[in-house]
Write a protein that holds these residues in place. Sequence first.
Motif, mmCIF file in Angstrom:
data_model
loop_
_atom_site.group_PDB
_atom_site.id
_atom_site.type_symbol
_atom_site.label_atom_id
_atom_site.label_comp_id
_atom_site.label_asym_id
_atom_site.label_seq_id
_atom_site.Cartn_x
_atom_site.Cartn_y
_atom_site.Cartn_z
ATOM 1 N N LEU A 286 -3.788 -5.750 -2.019
ATOM 2 C CA LEU A 286 -3.870 -5.073 -0.721
ATOM 3 C C LEU A 286 -4.929 -5.728 0.162
ATOM 4 C CD1 LEU A 286 -3.736 -1.302 -1.755
ATOM 5 C CD2 LEU A 286 -1.844 -2.894 -1.347
ATOM 6 N N GLN B 99 -7.355 2.657 3.136
ATOM 7 C CA GLN B 99 -6.454 3.795 3.320
ATOM 8 C C GLN B 99 -6.041 4.398 1.979
ATOM 9 O OE1 GLN B 99 -3.209 2.296 5.672
ATOM 10 N NE2 GLN B 99 -4.472 1.920 7.481
ATOM 11 N N LEU B 100 -5.729 3.516 1.020
ATOM 12 C CA LEU B 100 -5.329 3.998 -0.296
ATOM 13 C C LEU B 100 -6.494 4.673 -1.011
ATOM 14 C CD1 LEU B 100 -3.208 4.269 -2.510
ATOM 15 C CD2 LEU B 100 -3.871 2.006 -3.336
ATOM 16 N N VAL C 277 -5.689 -1.719 4.312
ATOM 17 C CA VAL C 277 -4.746 -0.937 3.508
ATOM 18 C C VAL C 277 -5.441 -0.418 2.253
ATOM 19 C CG1 VAL C 277 -2.590 -1.025 2.201
ATOM 20 C CG2 VAL C 277 -2.755 -2.171 4.410
ATOM 21 N N ARG C 278 -6.311 -1.240 1.687
ATOM 22 C CA ARG C 278 -7.083 -0.798 0.514
ATOM 23 C C ARG C 278 -7.895 0.450 0.839
ATOM 24 N NH1 ARG C 278 -12.298 -4.097 -1.409
ATOM 25 N NH2 ARG C 278 -13.081 -2.990 0.434
ATOM 26 N N CYS D 263 -5.338 -1.232 -6.153
ATOM 27 C CA CYS D 263 -5.577 -1.950 -4.892
ATOM 28 C C CYS D 263 -5.290 -3.435 -5.013
ATOM 29 C CB CYS D 263 -7.023 -1.730 -4.438
ATOM 30 S SG CYS D 263 -7.382 -0.021 -3.970
ATOM 31 N N GLY E 29 0.816 -1.213 0.000
ATOM 32 C CA GLY E 29 0.000 0.000 0.000
ATOM 33 C C GLY E 29 0.846 1.257 0.000
ATOM 34 N N GLN F 9 2.233 1.876 -3.446
ATOM 35 C CA GLN F 9 1.235 2.441 -4.358
ATOM 36 C C GLN F 9 1.071 3.942 -4.138
ATOM 37 O OE1 GLN F 9 1.047 0.486 -6.758
ATOM 38 N NE2 GLN F 9 -1.048 -0.260 -6.824
ATOM 39 N N LYS F 10 1.099 4.377 -2.884
ATOM 40 C CA LYS F 10 1.017 5.813 -2.597
ATOM 41 C C LYS F 10 2.224 6.552 -3.181
ATOM 42 C CE LYS F 10 -1.773 5.624 1.614
ATOM 43 N NZ LYS F 10 -1.847 5.987 3.058
#
Length: 263
Positions: free
Chosen positions: A173, A180-181, A177-178, A170, A146, A149-150
């Motif tokens: 994830l 959050q993203l 965490v998904r 996603c 995650g 990815q950010k």
Amino acid sequence: MDEVIRIEQVCYRRGENELLKHINWTVNKGEHWAILGLNGSGKTTLLNVITGYIWPTSGSISVFGQAFGSIDLRQLRTMIGWVSLSLQEKLHMNDKAEFIVVSGKYATIGLYDNPDDSDWTQVETLMNQLGCLHLKGRTFQSCSQGEKQKLLIARALIASPKLLILDEPCNGLDLFVREQLLAAIETLAMSNDAPTLLYVTHHTEEILPIFRKAILMRRGEIFMGGNVRDVLTTELLTDFFENPVDVFQREGRFWLLPSGDKR
């Protein structure tokens, strides 16, 4: 309203296989679109056509009002950010998080230029906006999926793209965490200088309320496109997936279950 993408009667063949079939699609400035489809539906092929990495067998494409054939595709790609797992796999795992982000300014794998103070300020601003400033100084390989990815989204944004493609961000994830993203993506989309977003997925629940438009892709064709509330219905998705499903709405998002599954 300014057009970001216009695709008319686009087909793409590879040998005997027709991977895209008579695609017609217009994306206007200020619209954020979701692209929904199962694996092999043509989603990634469509993205490659939009970015000029694949040339259509027939049909016409214009991006930012400029027709393919009359635009330098290298220049076009500087205006498009693309976040995908394939890019992540090419990056240097030992590079520090902030170097991963700033390298997006120069569209390089690895950092070979000398960013100035304004570049580093922009890096911190973007990392803070996406909730990953605490990763500064960490190596890319030490970050969670995650977090990576950010960082990739920040890397794409540092070049100030007009169009940002999030290709199954996603994938891999866990639930928390998904979310959050997705929250970070929602914050990004609501900012005043947000690029037009294309969000690619095969999970309806990832389609946030900020994505008000969607297309359904199946076997290389656009099965349906339009407003999300008109596209993500039980009746239409049952037809689309060729299996009975039930669609539930919660807080502006759409959740899908096989019909009769009451979990």
